[in-house]
Design a protein around this motif. Structure first.
Motif, PDB file in Angstrom:
ATOM      1  N   VAL A  43       0.847  -1.204   0.000  1.00 17.80           N
ATOM      2  CA  VAL A  43       0.000   0.000   0.000  1.00 17.80           C
ATOM      3  C   VAL A  43       0.877   1.246   0.000  1.00 17.80           C
ATOM      4  N   ALA A  44       1.947   1.218   0.804  1.00 15.29           N
ATOM      5  CA  ALA A  44       2.881   2.343   0.830  1.00 15.29           C
ATOM      6  C   ALA A  44       3.533   2.535  -0.528  1.00 15.29           C
ATOM      7  N   LEU A  45       3.883   1.435  -1.179  1.00 18.15           N
ATOM      8  CA  LEU A  45       4.481   1.514  -2.512  1.00 18.15           C
ATOM      9  C   LEU A  45       3.557   2.203  -3.501  1.00 18.15           C
ATOM     10  N   GLU A  46       2.293   1.837  -3.475  1.00 14.58           N
ATOM     11  CA  GLU A  46       1.327   2.400  -4.427  1.00 14.58           C
ATOM     12  C   GLU A  46       1.201   3.910  -4.241  1.00 14.58           C
ATOM     13  N   SER A  47       1.170   4.356  -2.991  1.00 14.71           N
ATOM     14  CA  SER A  47       1.081   5.797  -2.739  1.00 14.71           C
ATOM     15  C   SER A  47       2.390   6.487  -3.070  1.00 14.71           C
ATOM     16  N   ALA A  48       3.515   5.834  -2.755  1.00 13.63           N
ATOM     17  CA  ALA A  48       4.826   6.425  -3.031  1.00 13.63           C
ATOM     18  C   ALA A  48       5.036   6.626  -4.520  1.00 13.63           C
ATOM     19  N   ALA A  49       4.469   5.746  -5.338  1.00 16.08           N
ATOM     20  CA  ALA A  49       4.631   5.860  -6.790  1.00 16.08           C
ATOM     21  C   ALA A  49       3.958   7.115  -7.328  1.00 16.08           C
ATOM     22  N   ALA A  50       3.004   7.669  -6.564  1.00 18.26           N
ATOM     23  CA  ALA A  50       2.261   8.843  -7.030  1.00 18.26           C
ATOM     24  C   ALA A  50       2.878  10.146  -6.573  1.00 18.26           C
ATOM     25  N   VAL A  51       3.904  10.077  -5.741  1.00 20.01           N
ATOM     26  CA  VAL A  51       4.496  11.303  -5.193  1.00 20.01           C
ATOM     27  C   VAL A  51       6.014  11.190  -5.252  1.00 20.01           C
ATOM     28  N   GLY A  52       6.668  12.270  -5.639  1.00 21.32           N
ATOM     29  CA  GLY A  52       8.126  12.277  -5.689  1.00 21.32           C
ATOM     30  C   GLY A  52       8.706  12.632  -4.337  1.00 21.32           C
ATOM     31  N   SER A  53       9.062  11.630  -3.536  1.00 21.56           N
ATOM     32  CA  SER A  53       9.599  11.863  -2.199  1.00 21.56           C
ATOM     33  C   SER A  53      10.700  10.850  -1.935  1.00 21.56           C
ATOM     34  N   GLU A  54      11.947  11.315  -2.023  1.00 25.43           N
ATOM     35  CA  GLU A  54      13.073  10.423  -1.746  1.00 25.43           C
ATOM     36  C   GLU A  54      13.062   9.980  -0.284  1.00 25.43           C
ATOM     37  N   ARG A  55      12.469  10.793   0.583  1.00 23.52           N
ATOM     38  CA  ARG A  55      12.383  10.425   1.994  1.00 23.52           C
ATOM     39  C   ARG A  55      11.525   9.170   2.160  1.00 23.52           C
ATOM     40  N   VAL A  56      10.363   9.144   1.494  1.00 22.72           N
ATOM     41  CA  VAL A  56       9.494   7.970   1.565  1.00 22.72           C
ATOM     42  C   VAL A  56      10.168   6.780   0.888  1.00 22.72           C
ATOM     43  N   THR A  57      10.785   7.018  -0.271  1.00 25.04           N
ATOM     44  CA  THR A  57      11.481   5.934  -0.960  1.00 25.04           C
ATOM     45  C   THR A  57      12.573   5.347  -0.084  1.00 25.04           C
ATOM     46  N   GLY A  58      13.275   6.201   0.648  1.00 26.36           N
ATOM     47  CA  GLY A  58      14.307   5.724   1.562  1.00 26.36           C
ATOM     48  C   GLY A  58      13.739   4.826   2.645  1.00 26.36           C
ATOM     49  N   HIS A  59      12.547   5.169   3.154  1.00 28.21           N
ATOM     50  CA  HIS A  59      11.905   4.315   4.150  1.00 28.21           C
ATOM     51  C   HIS A  59      11.549   2.949   3.567  1.00 28.21           C
TER      52      HIS A  59
END
Length: 442
Positions: free
Chosen positions: A397-413
């Protein structure tokens, strides 16, 4: 031996190179000067002379021993190296305007207008269409009125909404440009109330710019803009906003593995706000930042005390409070989910899981980054409790939301979560999550 000719400016191929574009966007002057030297023919002493700097300062900048922050110096670098203003978040430089468009008061009615008419097809076809707005703005100058100030505040609110939905990377050039525009307006503004409003707007824009750098994990640039926001807020003695910026810097310190700094910044933020009677909501948010900081030092007793203070302050909030606009995001769901995250950071998964899950079920009103962030922490608590399949499902679920927003902070998590799956590398749920993460990153 052929005579050496100094370059008049950086060559066009270098200015269009992605590395130079990125360096200018981040105002990474060590990299800009290095590229100018290696690929532009500008040795250090020439950079110094063209930009009206001392050679020693240029050397210190190239070795990252000194930073360039002053807007006047940045403008001199743009003019000295012939870097278009837009690349550095500046207004269009005078030398960028074709000569035929420049007014010559000594020749009005003579050759000037005739030349302009004769050459019009040449220069009009090369000017970006967006320059029309800049030309009109330059002719009319800034018009300061209550509606102008309301429009600037409204644009900041819109920037934050779009940052939540899509990330700040794409927004940053526009935000930096508006920041520089407002700084120029401050110089020309008359009246203490108007100047105070403009300082406040500039401080908010600087903090937003710092936040977009932080979210992209570009920490050095984030600190530069946070420091600028502090100075702008200090100029009008806006202690509550200064506390807000210090809280942002505290959060960044937790990501940089500087827990002692995070604690010091969070307590300084509370002291700063308290000195001017910070509202209960402001004090609750700042106490929560302190809880985050103590959790990063793995100090449960101090973290729990800060959590208790955050809840105590939040219980005192009232609709009658004159809360600053920037703290209204800290509502009851935010208090609850942040409490859960603190418990998760402390390894108290059983307490954390229901708190984070409750807020995640409520939705995030278009805030894709918040949804991704909270889903990551819920997945982390589920994994801490040994629920591998459930944790991997939540992380997806986090992946799906992360794909819609450019946030290296979230990607790092999400990469961090992947590392925690190492002991379960052959389990189907872990294999599927890692495959989806690789697909997203590619």
């Amino acid at each position: 031996m052929p005579k050496y000719e100094e370059p008049s400016g950086l060559p066009a191929p270098l200015l269009s190179d992605p590395e130079m574009i990125g360096a200018c966007r981040e105002r990474d002057f060590p990299r800009i000067f290095s590229l100018a030297k290696r690929r532009g023919g500008f040795h250090a002493s020439l950079i110094a002379r063209r930009c009206d700097l001392t050679p020693s300062r240029v050397g210190e900048v190239m070795k990252s021993e000194r930073q360039i922050r002053d807007i006047g110096v940045i403008e001199r670098v743009a003019d000295g190296l012939r870097i278009p203003g837009r690349m550095l978040g500046l207004a269009r430089r005078e030398w960028e305007t074709p000569e035929v468009l420049r007014a010559d008061p000594d020749h009005v009615g003579q050759r000037g207008p005739v030349a302009a008419i004769d050459q019009r097809p040449t220069f009009v076809s090369t000017l970006p269409s967006g320059d029309l707005e800049s030309i009109i703005a330059a002719a009319s100058g800034p018009r300061l009125s209550p509606s102008t100030l309301r429009a600037l505040h409204s644009s900041i609110e819109d920037y934050w909404r779009r940052d939540d939905q899509h990330g700040g990377e794409v927004l940053r050039p526009a935000v930096v440009g508006q920041l520089r525009y407002v700084v120029e307006m401050i110089k020309e503004a008359s009246g203490s109330d108007v100047r105070r409003d403009l300082y406040g707007i500039a401080a908010e824009l600087a903090r937003l710019t710092g936040w977009t750098h932080f979210d992209a994990r570009q920490y050095s640039q984030a600190r530069t803009y946070f420091a600028e926001a502090l100075q702008l807020a200090k100029a009008i003695d806006d202690r509550q906003f200064m506390a807000n910026v210090l809280a942002c810097m505290s959060l960044q310190a937790t990501y940089e593995n500087r827990p002692a700094d995070a604690v010091a910044l969070s307590t300084a933020a509370q002291d700063t706000a308290r000195a001017r009677g910070g509202t209960p909501r402001v004090m609750a948010m700042l106490a929560m930042r302190e809880a985050f900081a103590h959790a990063s030092t793995n100090n449960p007793s101090a973290a729990h005390a800060a959590l208790a203070e955050a809840h105590r302050q939040f219980e005192r909030t009232s609709d009658a409070d004159l809360d600053p606009a920037w703290v209204t995001y800290f509502d009851e769901p935010k208090l609850i989910v942040d409490t859960g995250i603190v418990h998760s950071r402390l390894g108290e998964a059983a307490t954390a899981e229901p708190l984070i899950a409750d807020v995640l079920r409520r939705g995030h009103r278009g805030n894709q980054r918040g949804r991704a962030f909270h889903a990551f922490w819920l997945a982390t608590t589920q994994l801490q409790r040994g629920n591998l399949d459930q944790a991997c499902h939540t992380a997806t679920v986090a992946l799906e939301s992360a794909a819609a927003v450019g946030s290296e902070r979230v990607t790092g998590h999400l990469r961090e979560f992947q590392q925690r799956l190492a002991p379960f590398g052959k389990e189907p749920a872990a294999v599927m999550f890692e495959a989806r993460l690789r697909a997203m990153l590619s």
